[in-house]
Design a protein around this motif. Structure first.
Motif, short mmCIF file in Angstrom:
data_model
loop_
_atom_site.label_atom_id
_atom_site.label_comp_id
_atom_site.label_asym_id
_atom_site.label_seq_id
_atom_site.Cartn_x
_atom_site.Cartn_y
_atom_site.Cartn_z
N MET A 1 -1.37 7.52 4.46
CA MET A 1 -0.60 6.55 5.24
C MET A 1 -1.26 6.34 6.60
O MET A 1 -1.42 5.22 7.07
N LEU A 2 -1.64 7.47 7.21
CA LEU A 2 -2.27 7.43 8.52
C LEU A 2 -3.55 6.61 8.45
O LEU A 2 -3.84 5.77 9.32
N TYR A 3 -4.29 6.83 7.38
CA TYR A 3 -5.53 6.11 7.17
C TYR A 3 -5.26 4.61 7.06
O TYR A 3 -5.94 3.80 7.68
N GLY A 4 -4.23 4.28 6.28
CA GLY A 4 -3.87 2.88 6.11
C GLY A 4 -3.46 2.25 7.44
O GLY A 4 -3.79 1.11 7.75
N TRP A 5 -2.75 3.06 8.24
CA TRP A 5 -2.24 2.55 9.50
C TRP A 5 -3.38 2.36 10.51
O TRP A 5 -3.40 1.43 11.30
N LEU A 6 -4.36 3.30 10.45
CA LEU A 6 -5.47 3.23 11.41
C LEU A 6 -6.50 2.19 11.02
O LEU A 6 -7.22 1.66 11.86
N ASN A 7 -6.59 1.92 9.71
CA ASN A 7 -7.64 1.04 9.24
C ASN A 7 -7.11 -0.37 9.00
O ASN A 7 -6.39 -0.61 8.05
N TYR B 1 0.84 -1.20 0.00
CA TYR B 1 0.00 0.00 0.00
C TYR B 1 0.87 1.24 0.00
O TYR B 1 0.68 2.16 -0.79
N ILE B 2 1.88 1.25 0.89
CA ILE B 2 2.77 2.42 0.97
C ILE B 2 3.54 2.59 -0.33
O ILE B 2 3.64 3.70 -0.87
N ILE B 3 4.04 1.47 -0.87
CA ILE B 3 4.83 1.56 -2.10
C ILE B 3 3.96 2.07 -3.25
O ILE B 3 4.36 2.97 -4.00
N ILE C 1 -7.03 -2.16 5.61
CA ILE C 1 -5.96 -1.87 4.65
C ILE C 1 -4.63 -2.39 5.19
O ILE C 1 -3.81 -2.91 4.45
N ARG C 2 -4.44 -2.30 6.52
CA ARG C 2 -3.16 -2.63 7.11
C ARG C 2 -2.74 -4.05 6.78
O ARG C 2 -1.59 -4.35 6.55
N TYR C 3 -3.70 -4.96 6.76
CA TYR C 3 -3.33 -6.37 6.61
C TYR C 3 -3.49 -6.88 5.19
O TYR C 3 -3.55 -8.08 4.97
N ARG D 1 1.35 3.92 -3.09
CA ARG D 1 1.03 5.32 -2.85
C ARG D 1 2.22 6.22 -3.22
O ARG D 1 2.05 7.28 -3.81
N LEU D 2 3.44 5.75 -2.86
CA LEU D 2 4.63 6.53 -3.18
C LEU D 2 4.85 6.58 -4.69
O LEU D 2 5.25 7.60 -5.23
N LEU D 3 4.58 5.47 -5.37
CA LEU D 3 4.77 5.43 -6.81
C LEU D 3 3.82 6.38 -7.53
O LEU D 3 4.15 6.91 -8.58
N LEU D 4 2.66 6.60 -6.95
CA LEU D 4 1.72 7.56 -7.53
C LEU D 4 2.18 8.99 -7.30
O LEU D 4 1.91 9.88 -8.08
N PHE D 5 2.88 9.18 -6.19
CA PHE D 5 3.25 10.53 -5.75
C PHE D 5 4.25 11.19 -6.71
O PHE D 5 4.08 12.34 -7.10
N ILE D 6 5.25 10.40 -7.11
CA ILE D 6 6.34 11.00 -7.89
C ILE D 6 5.90 11.46 -9.29
O ILE D 6 6.15 12.62 -9.64
#
Lengths: 310, 320
Positions: free
Chosen positions: B308-314, B4-6, B317-319, B8-13
């Motif tokens: 990221m925060l959303y992913g971490w709290l939810n 998820y993080i990766i 998504i986290r798993y 999201r980062l790939l979309l960012f650049i």
């Protein structure tokens, strides 16, 4: 013979159910909307009044809104002949307010109708062609959406220079990406429908399928988006004019009037800053109510995207 | 979570790269020659400038080079935090931007704090006491907040202060480190004006999210096992209701930053928004470019962090 009982039943029942379904004439649709959504009805009434005022602005003005008159400089509300007062070069506030509705409506309607139409076609096209086209278009729309809308508008205005037509152009651009994204989400499911396949099988070209089969099915969504964006466009125009990069200073726009009030100073004539702001607030409030109610009636799936119900 | 993080980062650049291209192109559409503009200024009217002087100025600004070289050069310098020189003042932009950025950042944080502190309780109470006078009152506050244009709220606050209380915040700007009290006096009102819309928006989202969560089965379970209403609301309902609130406040962050342009102008706060407008008046495209890239990058980063925060709290998504 092999029909299941359920299918038989439905075949018998369909006409019966159709008969039960309320048949509404167009005028009855309107009365139904007014009854079911009183707040939306209030919004609709204010919107109609606004359109009416804009149309008859020339007839109900008391004095030419561009006419300056040193005698009435900073007249307070209640003055004879200038009953809402006059600004720092003696222009009549009431007549300028009336004509301001034309500016607001012109910018609001043109930019949201055209911006949403372009967004509609892009969104539908993106969903229809799918694959690489979709990916590239969506990345492009994403980066346009990354700009805060007012900042994007300011950038475009800085490049083009301050004028009313440029405001319309800038706001049109601003509304394309968000519309395209919302429309695409709905168009994706339409593209899967059998009638699209059928259209393709009889040899309809891409353009025909998009314009004749997909776009009409997104019309409800389009109407809702135009209504919701219209209020936003009015505020955006007022904000740009207030900042002095929208309508030129002589044009009677509500934002421009507030700018004059701000520049003239607070203690001189505070009323100058009250009426245009009130006009913007009431109009935007009404459009938001109307947009919310239209959304609930025409496209309940949109609930929760952006402005929630009242 | 990692994928998820990766993702999201790939979309960012690529988005960030697209943005710099767009900003660069928009401001290259200007009719006229930037070199002429620098020499003559933003005032209208034809002034004859000799071709030699123009060519020298073009060489100095670098606009005589091919457009892709200009772009690459601009990006390369920006990566080293060098935004070039202002066309109008001929001073380095980065130095100016650093102090103004801090001011705008403080204003934004302050207004987010004010907005969320007021909005969450308002939304929760409104949801718990649905269809009572308390609910109606809070909905009137929130709905008016959405209809009132930010700049008019600012104007009205000044009106009330000056006309009724005959008080003005101290005019000479002081930084937070030098004089915290003066600084807060100056920034409090702009922050309230700026935060009002945000407050209204968050309160509405909180209300509808709470109403939805309160109908869930796990709330009934929590109640049936005998938890006090307080615990049910605080520990079970609010925690779940705040998830959509986080996502939505990310969308609204861009609007908040836009609002600083207006509010800083009204309250005479020396921040980035005022700098942007000042640059627009002078048609100082170097400064406009720099500020828009900075603002948009900040918006992107904030959205990234919130995602990221959303992913971490939810956990859903986290798993995955």
């Amino acid at each position: 013979m092999n029909q299941t009982p359920g299918a038989q039943e439905s075949a018998v029942l369909t006409p019966a159910v159709d008969a039960l379904r309320p048949k509404r004439k167009p005028s009855q649709h309107v009365t139904h909307f007014l009854k079911a959504k009183p707040l939306g009805a209030f919004g609709a009434i204010v919107a109609v009044v606004l359109v009416f005022v804009a149309i008859v602005a020339n007839q109900i003005e008391t004095i030419d809104p561009y006419k300056t008159d040193a005698e009435f400089k900073h007249a307070t509300p209640g003055t004879a002949e200038r009953w809402l007062g006059a600004d720092s070069i003696g222009r009549d506030v009431y007549s300028r307010l009336i004509h301001g509705s034309r500016i607001s409506l012109y910018v609001g309607i043109v930019s949201s109708v055209i911006g949403c139409a372009i967004g509609l076609v892009i969104g539908v096209g993106s969903a229809y062609f799918a694959g690489k086209t979709d990916l590239i278009v969506q990345r492009f729309m994403d980066s346009m959406m990354a700009f805060p809308s007012l900042v994007l508008a300011i950038a475009i205005m800085a490049a083009l220079g301050a004028s009313l037509h440029n405001v319309v152009f800038a706001l049109t651009i601003v509304y394309i990406p968000s519309t395209a994204r919302i429309v695409r989400a709905q168009a994706l499911s339409i593209a899967e429908m059998d009638y699209i396949l059928a259209a393709r099988s009889v040899g309809a070209n891409h353009w025909r399928i998009i314009m004749r089969h997909m776009v009409p099915n997104c019309m409800a969504l389009y109407i809702v988006l135009v209504t919701i964006h219209l209020g936003g466009a009015i505020v955006a125009e007022a904000t740009l004019s207030f900042l002095g990069i929208g309508a030129p200073p002589d044009v009677p726009s509500w934002g421009g009037m507030l700018r004059e009030a701000y520049i003239a100073g607070i203690d001189v004539n505070p009323w100058l800053g009250v009426f245009p702001g009130l006009a913007i607030t009431i109009v935007v409030f009404a459009w938001n109510l109307l947009g919310d109610s239209l959304r609930d009636v025409l496209d309940p799936r949109l609930r929760g995207t952006g402005r929630g119900g009242v | 979570m990692q994928t998820y993080i990766i993702k999201r980062l790939l979309l960012f650049i690529p988005t960030l790269i697209m943005i710099t291209v767009l900003v660069f192109l928009i401001l290259r559409f200007i009719p006229g020659d930037p070199a002429y503009l620098v020499l003559v200024g933003a005032e209208e009217g034809e002034v004859n400038v000799s071709e030699k002087v123009l060519a020298e100025m073009r060489a100095k600004l670098g606009t005589d080079r091919p457009i892709y070289v200009q772009y690459a050069d601009w990006i390369w310098n920006m990566l080293q935090l060098d935004f070039g020189n202002s066309y109008h003042y001929d001073t380095p932009i980065s130095k100016d931007l650093k102090t103004k950025f801090a001011v705008t950042l403080e204003l934004t944080i302050l207004s987010v704090l004010i907005a969320s502190v007021a909005a969450v309780p308002l939304g929760v109470i409104s949801a718990i006491k649905q269809d009572t006078p308390l609910d109606y009152a809070s909905r009137i506050i929130t709905f008016s907040g959405i209809a009132l244009p930010t700049f008019w709220v600012g104007l009205l606050i000044i009106y009330f202060l000056v006309l009724i209380f005959e008080w003005l915040p101290p005019l000479k700007y002081a930084t937070l480190w030098d004089d915290p009290w003066t600084n807060l006096q100056q920034l409090m009102l702009p922050a309230i004006a700026l935060g009002y819309f945000n407050m209204a928006f968050i309160a509405r989202v909180t209300r509808s999210a709470m109403l939805e969560v309160l109908r869930e089965d796990f709330i009934r379970t929590a109640r049936s096992k005998g938890l006090t209403e307080r615990l049910v609301i605080a520990r079970h309902a609010l925690k779940n209701a705040l998830l959509p609130v986080i996502t939505v406040s990310g969308y609204e962050f861009g609007r908040l930053i836009s609002g600083t342009v207006v509010i800083e102008t009204i309250f005479v706060v020396p921040g980035m928004g005022r700098l942007l407008l000042d640059a627009v008046y002078h048609r100082d495209y170097a400064v406009i470019q720099a500020i828009i890239v900075v603002i948009t990058t900040v918006v992107l980063v904030v959205n990234l962090i919130l995602d990221m925060l959303y992913g971490w709290l939810n956990p859903r998504i986290r798993y995955t």
